[in-house]
Enzyme design. Structure first.
Site, PDB file in Angstrom:
ATOM      1  N   LYS A  49       0.833  -1.203   0.000  1.00  0.00           N
ATOM      2  CA  LYS A  49       0.000   0.000   0.000  1.00  0.00           C
ATOM      3  C   LYS A  49       0.868   1.254   0.000  1.00  0.00           C
ATOM      4  O   LYS A  49       0.633   2.194  -0.759  1.00  0.00           O
ATOM      5  CB  LYS A  49      -0.900   0.023   1.248  1.00  0.00           C
ATOM      6  CG  LYS A  49      -2.096  -0.916   1.181  1.00  0.00           C
ATOM      7  CD  LYS A  49      -2.851  -0.867   2.504  1.00  0.00           C
ATOM      8  CE  LYS A  49      -4.051  -1.780   2.504  1.00  0.00           C
ATOM      9  NZ  LYS A  49      -5.065  -1.450   1.482  1.00  0.00           N
ATOM     10  N   LYS A  74       7.665  -8.934  15.250  1.00  0.00           N
ATOM     11  CA  LYS A  74       8.276  -9.346  16.524  1.00  0.00           C
ATOM     12  C   LYS A  74       8.502 -10.851  16.532  1.00  0.00           C
ATOM     13  O   LYS A  74       7.649 -11.596  16.037  1.00  0.00           O
ATOM     14  CB  LYS A  74       7.296  -9.033  17.656  1.00  0.00           C
ATOM     15  CG  LYS A  74       7.652  -7.861  18.518  1.00  0.00           C
ATOM     16  CD  LYS A  74       6.711  -7.851  19.729  1.00  0.00           C
ATOM     17  CE  LYS A  74       6.492  -6.471  20.282  1.00  0.00           C
ATOM     18  NZ  LYS A  74       7.688  -5.775  20.713  1.00  0.00           N
ATOM     19  N   ARG A  84       3.800 -11.673  28.810  1.00  0.00           N
ATOM     20  CA  ARG A  84       4.046 -12.005  30.223  1.00  0.00           C
ATOM     21  C   ARG A  84       4.100 -10.726  31.052  1.00  0.00           C
ATOM     22  O   ARG A  84       3.484 -10.632  32.107  1.00  0.00           O
ATOM     23  CB  ARG A  84       5.382 -12.741  30.349  1.00  0.00           C
ATOM     24  CG  ARG A  84       5.186 -14.175  30.759  1.00  0.00           C
ATOM     25  CD  ARG A  84       6.491 -14.918  30.976  1.00  0.00           C
ATOM     26  NE  ARG A  84       6.455 -16.130  30.193  1.00  0.00           N
ATOM     27  CZ  ARG A  84       7.220 -16.392  29.151  1.00  0.00           C
ATOM     28  NH1 ARG A  84       8.129 -15.523  28.760  1.00  0.00           N
ATOM     29  NH2 ARG A  84       7.099 -17.514  28.490  1.00  0.00           N
ATOM     30  N   GLU A 168       0.925  -2.049  13.708  1.00  0.00           N
ATOM     31  CA  GLU A 168       1.233  -0.728  14.263  1.00  0.00           C
ATOM     32  C   GLU A 168       2.013   0.057  13.217  1.00  0.00           C
ATOM     33  O   GLU A 168       3.055  -0.402  12.742  1.00  0.00           O
ATOM     34  CB  GLU A 168       2.071  -0.841  15.538  1.00  0.00           C
ATOM     35  CG  GLU A 168       2.375   0.554  16.124  1.00  0.00           C
ATOM     36  CD  GLU A 168       3.288   0.498  17.356  1.00  0.00           C
ATOM     37  OE1 GLU A 168       2.770   0.283  18.455  1.00  0.00           O
ATOM     38  OE2 GLU A 168       4.502   0.659  17.185  1.00  0.00           O
TER      39      GLU A 168
HETATM   40  P1  GTP Z   1       4.664  -0.183  23.965  1.00  0.00           P
HETATM   41  O1  GTP Z   1       5.611   0.956  24.320  1.00  0.00           O
HETATM   42  O2  GTP Z   1       5.102  -0.888  22.729  1.00  0.00           O
HETATM   43  O3  GTP Z   1       4.397  -1.084  25.091  1.00  0.00           O
HETATM   44  O4  GTP Z   1       3.246   0.415  23.584  1.00  0.00           O
HETATM   45  P2  GTP Z   1       2.445   1.696  24.130  1.00  0.00           P
HETATM   46  O5  GTP Z   1       1.079   1.260  24.366  1.00  0.00           O
HETATM   47  O6  GTP Z   1       3.172   2.406  25.214  1.00  0.00           O
HETATM   48  O7  GTP Z   1       2.381   2.571  22.802  1.00  0.00           O
HETATM   49  P3  GTP Z   1       3.208   3.817  22.321  1.00  0.00           P
HETATM   50  O8  GTP Z   1       2.418   4.305  21.144  1.00  0.00           O
HETATM   51  O9  GTP Z   1       3.492   4.788  23.405  1.00  0.00           O
HETATM   52  O10 GTP Z   1       4.609   3.230  21.830  1.00  0.00           O
HETATM   53  C1  GTP Z   1       4.699   2.310  20.796  1.00  0.00           C
HETATM   54  C2  GTP Z   1       6.069   2.343  20.180  1.00  0.00           C
HETATM   55  O11 GTP Z   1       6.480   3.675  19.862  1.00  0.00           O
HETATM   56  C3  GTP Z   1       7.207   1.838  21.047  1.00  0.00           C
HETATM   57  O12 GTP Z   1       7.298   0.458  21.008  1.00  0.00           O
HETATM   58  C4  GTP Z   1       8.410   2.529  20.395  1.00  0.00           C
HETATM   59  O13 GTP Z   1       8.760   1.905  19.169  1.00  0.00           O
HETATM   60  C5  GTP Z   1       7.842   3.882  20.046  1.00  0.00           C
HETATM   61  N1  GTP Z   1       8.029   4.834  21.160  1.00  0.00           N
HETATM   62  C6  GTP Z   1       7.101   5.238  22.033  1.00  0.00           C
HETATM   63  N2  GTP Z   1       7.625   6.104  22.921  1.00  0.00           N
HETATM   64  C7  GTP Z   1       8.918   6.259  22.606  1.00  0.00           C
HETATM   65  C8  GTP Z   1       9.991   7.039  23.154  1.00  0.00           C
HETATM   66  O14 GTP Z   1       9.854   7.765  24.123  1.00  0.00           O
HETATM   67  N3  GTP Z   1      11.205   6.925  22.546  1.00  0.00           N
HETATM   68  C9  GTP Z   1      11.408   6.152  21.449  1.00  0.00           C
HETATM   69  N4  GTP Z   1      12.636   6.120  20.930  1.00  0.00           N
HETATM   70  N5  GTP Z   1      10.422   5.400  20.916  1.00  0.00           N
HETATM   71  C10 GTP Z   1       9.192   5.449  21.473  1.00  0.00           C
END
Ligand code: GTP
Ligand code: MG
Length: 256
Positions: A49, A74, A84, A168
């Site tokens: 896409k 992943k 977990r 995502e």
């Molecule tokens: P997870 O962090 O994956 O547990 O999900 P979440 O529900 O907190 O979602 P969020 O949208 O905040 O983050 C998803 C993804 O965005 C992360 O896995 C990172 O790849 C990226 N991300 C979020 N916050 C940060 C940050 O502060 N720094 C960086 N470098 N990447 C971030």
């Protein structure tokens, strides 16, 4: 006393494997392999896409809004670790429902306006269902992180029919991406406990990156306003050359 050897499941080292354990292992292997494959298919679909949008944009507007596209699925081990940590039931169904970033696609754009236009075009497609949007560009994280996140669901068409799969999508500018990758490295180096002075420096760097984004976008608009700069990479189909166009012109005149 002889060495008793490694511990066994309690039935002795040469006990026959429990058939129910064997069946369980088979089922899990099949279910997790399927989960991986389906998420890889979903990534492939999103990449197609994005590639179509990129080519068409280039063709229509003589301008390429996408600098880079990356993706990953992943590993099962890391998906299970996350499940977990989140206290999810470790079954394929619970994991599919609870972990929304097994499939990930990251799109790096030239300018902020492009991130939103790619987002709108992608999420506006009829087979894309938007589950959640996090606009960290409009509302950056306290550490300075900026990016536009969308959890989407798309159907993957298997021999048994369509299966909805979650992906995502992260969309950001080059400056935001540069900042995020450095922050990520620092975060991991310090195991999440980033020293105060580095955290402050990072937040300041995020402001500088944001300023750079604004300046570059202004410059881009100025230059475009003055005279459109054609992107020489404009897609043209091989063979639509002057000779073919001349033939079409002559045919059209003859038929008139
Ligand atoms: P997870 O962090 O994956 O547990 O999900 P979440 O529900 O907190 O979602 P969020 O949208 O905040 O983050 C998803 C993804 O965005 C992360 O896995 C990172 O790849 C990226 N991300 C979020 N916050 C940060 C940050 O502060 N720094 C960086 N470098 N990447 C971030
Ligand atoms: Mg997070």
């Amino acid at each position: 006393m002889p060495d008793p050897g490694p511990p066994t499941t309690g039935q002795g080292r040469h006990a026959r494997p429990d058939p129910s354990m064997f069946a369980f292992a088979q089922r899990m292997r099949e279910a997790f392999t399927r989960m991986q494959m389906e998420h890889q298919f979903a990534v492939d679909e999103v990449l197609t896409k994005v590639s179509i949008l990129r080519e068409e944009f280039l063709h229509l507007h003589r301008y390429n809004p996408i600098e880079h596209v990356g993706s990953r699925v992943k590993t099962v081990a890391s998906t299970l670790d996350k499940a977990r940590r989140r206290g999810l039931e470790l079954t394929p169904d619970a994991i599919r429902a609870g972990i929304t970033d097994i499939a990930g696609v990251r799109i790096t754009c030239s300018f902020i306006a492009d991130t939103y236009s790619i987002f709108d075009t992608l999420t506006g497609q009829s087979d894309v269902r938007v589950i959640e949007v996090k606009d960290y560009i409009a509302r950056p994280k306290p550490n300075g992180y900026k990016s536009l996140h969308a959890i989407i669901e798309i159907p993957v068409f298997l021999s048994t029919g369509p299966v909805p799969i979650t992906v995502e999508v992260q969309i950001r500018t080059i400056a935001m991406d540069f900042w995020a990758s450095l922050e990520h490295k620092i975060y991991y180096k310090y195991d999440g406990e980033v020293p105060e002075h580095l955290a402050t420096s990072l937040t300041e760097a995020a402001d500088v990156a944001a300023l750079l984004d604004r300046r570059m976008e202004q410059l881009h608009h100025e230059v475009q306003g003055a005279a459109p700069v054609p992107d020489t990479r404009t897609a043209t189909v091989d063979g639509v050359d002057e000779e073919l166009l001349l033939r079409l012109w002559n045919d059209a005149r003859d038929q008139a």
